[in-house]
Design an enzyme around this catalytic site. Structure first.
Site, PDB file in Angstrom:
ATOM      1  N   ASN A 518       0.816  -1.215   0.000  1.00 20.65           N
ATOM      2  CA  ASN A 518       0.000   0.000   0.000  1.00 20.65           C
ATOM      3  C   ASN A 518       0.845   1.259   0.000  1.00 20.65           C
ATOM      4  O   ASN A 518       1.761   1.397   0.806  1.00 20.65           O
ATOM      5  CB  ASN A 518      -0.896  -0.005   1.242  1.00 20.65           C
ATOM      6  CG  ASN A 518      -1.714   1.273   1.372  1.00 20.65           C
ATOM      7  OD1 ASN A 518      -2.560   1.569   0.536  1.00 20.65           O
ATOM      8  ND2 ASN A 518      -1.452   2.039   2.418  1.00 20.65           N
ATOM      9  N   GLU A 519       0.544   2.155  -0.932  1.00 20.25           N
ATOM     10  CA  GLU A 519       1.121   3.503  -0.959  1.00 20.25           C
ATOM     11  C   GLU A 519       2.647   3.486  -0.906  1.00 20.25           C
ATOM     12  O   GLU A 519       3.275   4.233  -0.158  1.00 20.25           O
ATOM     13  CB  GLU A 519       0.555   4.340   0.201  1.00 20.25           C
ATOM     14  CG  GLU A 519      -0.937   4.577   0.057  1.00 20.25           C
ATOM     15  CD  GLU A 519      -1.532   5.399   1.188  1.00 20.25           C
ATOM     16  OE1 GLU A 519      -2.504   6.118   0.942  1.00 20.25           O
ATOM     17  OE2 GLU A 519      -1.028   5.314   2.331  1.00 20.25           O
ATOM     18  N   LEU A 520       3.216   2.641  -1.720  1.00 19.86           N
ATOM     19  CA  LEU A 520       4.671   2.521  -1.747  1.00 19.86           C
ATOM     20  C   LEU A 520       5.287   3.469  -2.770  1.00 19.86           C
ATOM     21  O   LEU A 520       6.274   4.147  -2.477  1.00 19.86           O
ATOM     22  CB  LEU A 520       5.064   1.079  -2.046  1.00 19.86           C
ATOM     23  CG  LEU A 520       4.522   0.051  -1.041  1.00 19.86           C
ATOM     24  CD1 LEU A 520       4.792  -1.364  -1.522  1.00 19.86           C
ATOM     25  CD2 LEU A 520       5.111   0.276   0.340  1.00 19.86           C
ATOM     26  N   SER A 568      -0.022  -0.254  -4.696  1.00 19.70           N
ATOM     27  CA  SER A 568      -1.265   0.493  -4.818  1.00 19.70           C
ATOM     28  C   SER A 568      -0.981   1.805  -4.082  1.00 19.70           C
ATOM     29  O   SER A 568      -0.732   1.789  -2.894  1.00 19.70           O
ATOM     30  CB  SER A 568      -2.411  -0.216  -4.115  1.00 19.70           C
ATOM     31  OG  SER A 568      -2.610  -1.514  -4.579  1.00 19.70           O
TER      32      SER A 568
END
Length: 963
Positions: A518-520, A568
Site C-alpha cells: 500500500n502507498e509505496l 497500490s
C-alpha cells in the site's frame, strides 16, 4: 535505472540473539485493576482460518494420525508465572487474559494505552501432557499455520525451533525428541514481545535506515523490520495492541514409513496461452495446474488424477494429470479441460457464481494414497494495464495506459470499498461475523473489496464466502506505508511467506488481483524524493529488489491466472517482457503530457474544497479516497464511560488516531485534535450546527452530522468517478476507504464495529446502483451539469425528469426541461443538461432552490435475459445546506406490520434518517434519503441480530437546528 542493493546488518544474528533474550527477560510490569468491560467481544471462539489442506478423510490405503491442537488444554503464563491462566489454541494472549478476568475488555476506554504491559511481556502457551501421541511413530511433525510472531518452541523439554514470521506455515520434525521422551510430551511455545524485538533489530549496528520523514510513525515504531501484521503497531483508524499468540490452527502429525501429509496445495486455472497481466483468448480451453507440498515421503511412482464435480455432485470431467513431476516435498502436474464442459464463474450482478469441487488424488501402484479436494471456479480476471489502443483512441479515450479489470474477457465497473482487519484480534473473527459483513457488501451494491495490505492474509473462509457471494477480492501482500529491508535474511523470510500464501489461496475465483503493498510508490518513494533526492535511485532499487525481483518470480511461477502490481497506487507498468525472470518494468513518472496512467487515491481534509470536482484526481481507477466521521452514539455507549460522552472528551479525542500519535503515550492531543477539528469545520461549513440543550442529544447530533458530511462527500466523489466512464479518462473503478471498523472511534468506515450501518453505507448503496443520475456544480463559475451513468453492458434508453422546488415544496418555473430523453452507452455516462445557475436562477434566491432529478431506464443486467426497470432519484441544492433556507418538513412516521411509512408534509425533507434501537442489528431498505412534500416512502427493516423492539426514530437535517 541502475540498481544498487543496500544490505542491512547481521539480522540473522540479532534474530537468534533476541529470541534467546526474550526467553529470559521478564516484562512483568505491575498492572492496576481497571474498569469492567461494558461490551464483550462478539465471539472469543478461535476462527479456523487457513485450515490445513490435507488428507482429512481416511481411505483404506492411508490414514495419518493428526492431533488438532485446538482439542488440547492450554495454559498461558508470563515469564515469572505470576500470571497463569487457561488458554485456547488458536488464540492470542489478550483474549485469554480477558477470558480469565485478568484484564478488562481491551477495546474499552483508553485500554489501548493502559494495557501496554501486556504487549511488553512475553507469553508462553503450554499444553497439557499429550497422551494421544505414539512414541514409536515412524515420524512426528509439528505443523503451525500461524504463530504471531517471535517464538521459541519446546517439545518434551527440548528446544525445537524459533520462528519470526506471522504469515508463514511452519513444520518441524520432532521424531527423535518424541522417541527419547520418557513421559507424555508437553508442547511449549514462548512468544516474545514484538515491539521490543522490532526496536532491538532496528537498533542493531549497521542496520538499514531511511531518510528522515519517510517512516510514518504510529504508536509502536520499527514495524517494517519484522513480518507481523503492520497495523498491530497502530494506524490512523485503529489501536495498537501488537498481540502475541498462536493465531491460526496447528496440528501434530504422525506418519508411517509410506505415508505423507499434504500441508498446502496449489490449483491454478487459466486459459491456454494465458500470461499474467495480459487479457487471454477466451475461446481457448482451460488449463488446470496443481502442486502439492507434503510432509513425509512421496512415492517414487507418484501420479495424479482428478475428478471434477458440479454443485449437484455430478462428475463433469475426470482423468489423469500430465507432465507430472515430483521431488522429496512437492508433486506437480497439469491437465487441459475443454472450455465447453464447464460454466463460467461471475461476480455478483454480472452472472451466476458457478462453483465446482475438484478432487486431486495422488496414486501409487494404481491405488489412491492421498488426495485433496478444493472448491474452484472457472474465470479469468485481468488487471488490464496495457497501452490505449487505436480503437480506444478512436472512441475518444485519452492516450496513455489502461487500468481496469476484465472478467471473462469483459470490462466492468468495479464498485466497492477497502477492507481492513475486522478486529484487532484475528482470533475473534468468525465465519458468521464475516458472512454478516459480506451480506452488507452485496446488499450495498458492491462487487469488489480491496483487501488492504498491512493487515493479515485473509483466511480461507473469507475467500470461500466471497466465492459463494460473488465478491471480488483485490488482495495485497502485507507491506504498507514504509520502505523495507532487503538483506538476505529478510528476503528469504518473505520468499517463504509469499510462496505459502500464493499457493494457499490461488484456487479461489474471488481472488481478483495481487498488489505488493500500500502507498509505496505514490507515498514512500515520493517522500524519499522530497527528503533525499540524491538517494532516490538507491531506495528505488531496494524497492524493486523486494517487490519486483523477489515477489514476482514466486507469484508468476505459481500462478498464470492473476495480475500483479508492486504498489497500490502507481502509474502502472512501462513495459512487460516475459522473456525475463521478472517481466515488469515500472513506469514511475515516465509519463507523456496529455496521457493518463494508473489508479488514484485522494484525501483532502480541507473541507472548503469538498464537493469541488476540480479537486478530484483524474485517473483510470480510484482505489481509495475518503474522510473520517464519528461512530453513532449507540456504538460509543458500548465502550465509553457515560461521563465521557461528549465530542471533545479526553477519551474520545485520544481514541481518534488521525493524526497518528507517533509514540506510545497518552498525550496525542496535538495530533488528535487536528482530526477532531477537521470534522467540526466540515459540519460547520456545510450543515446546520447542532446546539441541543441535552448534552447526550447534542453529542449524538454532532456524531450524526459528521456522518452526513462523510457520506455526502463520498457520494460526490463516487458519482464523479463513475461519470468518468464516459469521459476521456475512461474511469472504471471506485473503491472508497473504508468498509468497516475494528473498534469504536472516529474513522473512515461505513460500517461500525458491531455491524451498524453508518450514513455512508446507505448512501454508497444508493449511489452504487446500476444506473444513477448525478448533479455536478462549479461553485465558482456557477456551471451546472446533470449526468446519467450506467454500468450495464449494453446501450440503454430512458427518461430524465427535473423538478425545481423551493424548500416549502412549491414548484418553481425555472428554465430547464422538465422531461428529457437519455441514451447511455455500455458501461458509460452521458451529460443530459449543461447550464449556468447565474442564468437559470436569475429570478430566484439560490438559498431557496432545490432540484429533484430522476431517471428511469429499461435494461438488462449482464448475462441476464430479463428486462427490468432501473430508476434513481437524486437532489441538488444551489447553496450549502448550512445557509440554505431549509424548513420543518413535518415528517411523519407510521409503523406498519413489517415496514414504516415516512411522509414529508410541510416542506422538502433533506437527509431523512431512520435510527434503529441499540441491541437490534439489521438494516433499512433505504435511509439517508430526501422527500418532496406530500411524498410517502415505505421502508422495511431486515433484522440480522437480536430481537426487534419498538423505538425507531425518524429525523431530517432540520432536526439539527432544533434545541
Amino acid at each position: 535505472m541502475g540498481r544498487r542493493i543496500h544490505v542491512g546488518g547481521l539480522v540473522a544474528l540479532v534474530i537468534s540473539s533476541l529470541l534467546f533474550l526474550f526467553l529470559f527477560l521478564t516484562s512483568d510490569a505491575s498492572f492496576a485493576s481497571t474498569t469492567t468491560a461494558v461490551m464483550r467481544p462478539r465471539s472469543t471462539q478461535a476462527f479456523l482460518a487457513a485450515s490445513i489442506v490435507a488428507a482429512g478423510n481416511c481411505h483404506d490405503t492411508y490414514c495419518q494420525q493428526s492431533l488438532n491442537l485446538s482439542t488440547v488444554s492450554w495454559t498461558v503464563s508470563n515469564p515469572n508465572r505470576s500470571i497463569s491462566v487457561p488458554g485456547k489454541f488458536p488464540s492470542q494472549a489478550h483474549i485469554d487474559l480477558y477470558a480469565a478476568g485478568v484484564i478488562p475488555w481491551p477495546l474499552y476506554g483508553l485500554n489501548d494505552f493502559d494495557l501496554r504491559w501486556v504487549v511488553y511481556s512475553n507469553w508462553t502457551y503450554t499444553s497439557e501432557p499429550l497422551k494421544e501421541l505414539k512414541h514409536d511413530a515412524d515420524s512426528t511433525w509439528l505443523l503451525f499455520n500461524g504463530l504471531d510472531t517471535f517464538t521459541s518452541i519446546e517439545f518434551c523439554g527440548k528446544h525445537v525451533a524459533a520462528t519470526n514470521n506471522q504469515f508463514r506455515q511452519y513444520y518441524f520434525d520432532v521424531t527423535s525428541i518424541l522417541k527419547e521422551c520418557k513421559s507424555d510430551p508437553i508442547l511449549s511455545i514462548n512468544f516474545g514481545s514484538a515491539p521490543n524485538i522490532a526496536d532491538a533489530i532496528a537498533a542493531e549496528p549497521g542496520q538499514e535506515t531511511w531518510p528522515f520523514g519517510v517512516e510514518i510513525n504510529y504508536e509502536f515504531l520499527n514495524r517494517q523490520f519484522i513480518r507481523k501484521e503492520q497495523s498491530d503497531f497502530g494506524w490512523d483508524w485503529g489501536p495498537a495492541f501488537a498481540p502475541a499468540g498462536p493465531w491460526l490452527p496447528g496440528s501434530i502429525i504422525q506418519l508411517s514409513p509410506s505415508e505423507f501429509y499434504i500441508r498446502n496445495s496449489l490449483v491454478d486455472i487459466y486459459r491456454e496461452g494465458q500470461l499474467n497481466l495480459l487479457p487471454p483468448d477466451q475461446s481457448r480451453d482451460w488449463v488446470v495446474k496443481t502442486s502439492m507440498d507434503v510432509i513425509g515421503k512421496l512415492p517414487s511412482d507418484a501420479s495424479l488424477t482428478y475428478s471434477l464435480q458440479d454443485a449437484s455432485g455430478k462428475t463433469v470431467s475426470e482423468g489423469k494429470f500430465q507432465n507430472v513431476t515430483s521431488d522429496s516435498s512437492t508433486v506437480t502436474g497439469s491437465v487441459v479441460i475443454p472450455a465447453k464442459s464447464v460454466d463460467l464463474w461471475w461476480p455478483v450482478g454480472m452472472g451466476s457464481q458457478t462453483l465446482y469441487n475438484i478432487t486431486i488424488a495422488v496414486e501409487s501402484d494404481g491405488k489412491t494414497v492421498n488426495e485433496v479436494t478444493k472448491r474452484i471456479g472457472f474465470r479469468t480476471i485481468v488487471s488490464n494495464q496495457g497501452p490505449i489502443t487505436q480503437d480506444q483512441l478512436d472512441m475518444g479515450i485519452a492516450p496513455g495506459n489502461n487500468w481496469h479489470f476484465e472478467i471473462n474477457g469483459h470490462e466492468f465497473y468495479a464498485k466497492g470499498s477497502n477492507f481492513i482487519p475486522p478486529d484487532v484480534f484475528w482470533a475473534n473473527v468468525t465465519e458468521a461475523r464475516m458472512k454478516a459483513l459480506f451480506d452488507s457488501v452485496v446488499i450495498g451494491n458492491q462487487n469488489m473489496l480491496r483487501v488492504w495490505s498491512s493487515g493479515a492474509y485473509s483466511p480461507d473462509f473469507m475467500y470461500d464466502l466471497a466465492d459463494e457471494m460473488g465478491i471480488l477480492l483485490w488482495s495485497e501482500f502485507e507491506f504498507g506505508d514504509a520502505l523495507y529491508p532487503v538483506n538476505k535474511e529478510f528476503l528469504d523470510n518473505v520468499k517463504d511467506e509469499v510462496y505459502y500464501q500464493v499457493r494457499r489461496i490461488n484456487h479461489h475465483p474471488s481472488l481478483a488481483y495481487w498488489a505488493g503493498g500500500n502507498e509505496l510508490e505514490n507515498l514512500e518513494l515520493y517522500l524519499v524524493e522530497n527528503a533525499a533526492p540524491d538517494e532516490l535511485d538507491r531506495y528505488t532499487a531496494e524497492y524493486e529488489t523486494l517487490f519486483l525481483d523477489t515477489i514476482v518470480p514466486i507469484l508468476f511461477g505459481n500462478s498464470r491466472s492473476i495480475s500483479y502490481s508492486p504498489s497500490s497506487t502507481s502509474n502502472g507498468y512501462l513495459e512487460l517482457d516475459f522473456s525475463l525472470p521478472q517481466p515488469i518494468t515500472e513506469r514511475y513518472n515516465n509519463k507523456t503530457t496529455g496521457s493518463i496512467y494508473g489508479e488514484t487515491d485522494h484525501y483532502d481534509y480541507d473541507s472548503t474544497v469538498a464537493f469541488n470536482t476540480s479537486s478530484y484526481p483524474i485517473g483510470r481507477f480510484a482505489n481509495e479516497f475518503g474522510f473520517h466521521s464519528m461512530p453513532s452514539l449507540e456504538s460509543w455507549q458500548q465502550q465509553i464511560n457515560p461521563a465521557d460522552l461528549y465530542f471533545n472528551s479526553s477519551t474520545i479525542v485520544l481514541r481518534n488516531h488521525h493524526y497518528p500519535p507517533g509514540n506510545t503515550n497518552t498525550t496525542n492531543y496535538a495530533n488528535s485534535t487536528k482530526g477532531m477539528a477537521e470534522m467540526t469545520l466540515a459540519v460547520e461549513r456545510w450543515y446546520p450546527v447542532p446546539q441541543k440543550e441535552d448534552p447526550i442529544g447534542n453529542f449524538s447530533a454532532w456524531c450524526h452530522a459528521t456522518q452526513i458530511f462523510q457520506a455526502d462527500y463520498y457520494s460526490s466523489q463516487i458519482q464523479y468517478y463513475r461519470s468518468g466512464s464516459g469521459r476521456p479518462e475512461r474511469q472504471l473503478g471506485s473503491l472508497y476507504w473504508q468498509l468497516e471498523d475494528q473498534w469504536q472511534a472516529p474513522t473512515w468506515a461505513g460500517i461500525e464495529y458491531d455491524g451498524r450501518w453508518k450514513v455512508l453505507h446507505y448512501v454508497a448503496r444508493d449511489i452504487y446502483q446500476p444506473v444513477i443520475i448525478s448533479p455536478f456544480y462549479n461553485a465558482t463559475t456557477k456551471d451546472f451539469q446533470v449526468w446519467v451513468t450506467s454500468d450495464l453492458w449494453s446501450s440503454v434508453k430512458g427518461t430524465v425528469n427535473l423538478t425545481w422546488y423551493d424548500w416549502s415544496g412549491k414548484r418553481l418555473d425555472i428554465d430547464t426541461p422538465v422531461t428529457l430523453p437519455v441514451t447511455v452507452g455500455a458501461i458509460n455516462s452521458t451529460k443530459v443538461l449543461q447550464t449556468n445557475t447565474n442564468d437559470i436562477l436569475a429570478n430566484h434566491d439560490p438559498l431557496d432552490v432545490v432540484l429533484a432529478m430522476s431517471v428511469s431506464i429499461e435494461g438488462q443486467l449482464p448475462n441476464s435475459k430479463s428486462i427490468q426497470t432501473f430508476t434513481h432519484t437524486n437532489w441538488f441544492h444551489a447553496a450549502p445546506l448550512s445557509v440554505a433556507h431549509i424548513v420543518d418538513p413535518g415528517l411523519k412516521i407510521t409503523p406498519g406490520k413489517e415496514s414504516f411509512t415516512i411522509e414529508a408534509t410541510t416542506g422538502v425533507a433533506a437527509w431523512v434518517w431512520l435510527d434503529h434501537p441499540a441491541g437490534v442489528m439489521g438494516y433499512f431498505d433505504e435511509n439517508a434519503f430526501w422527500l418532496a412534500p406530500g411524498e410517502k416512502k415505505e421502508v422495511g427493516f431486515t433484522v440480522t441480530g437480536g430481537e426487534w423492539v419498538d423505538g425507531t426514530a425518524v429525523q431530517s437535517l432540520w432536526d439539527l437546528t432544533l434545541p
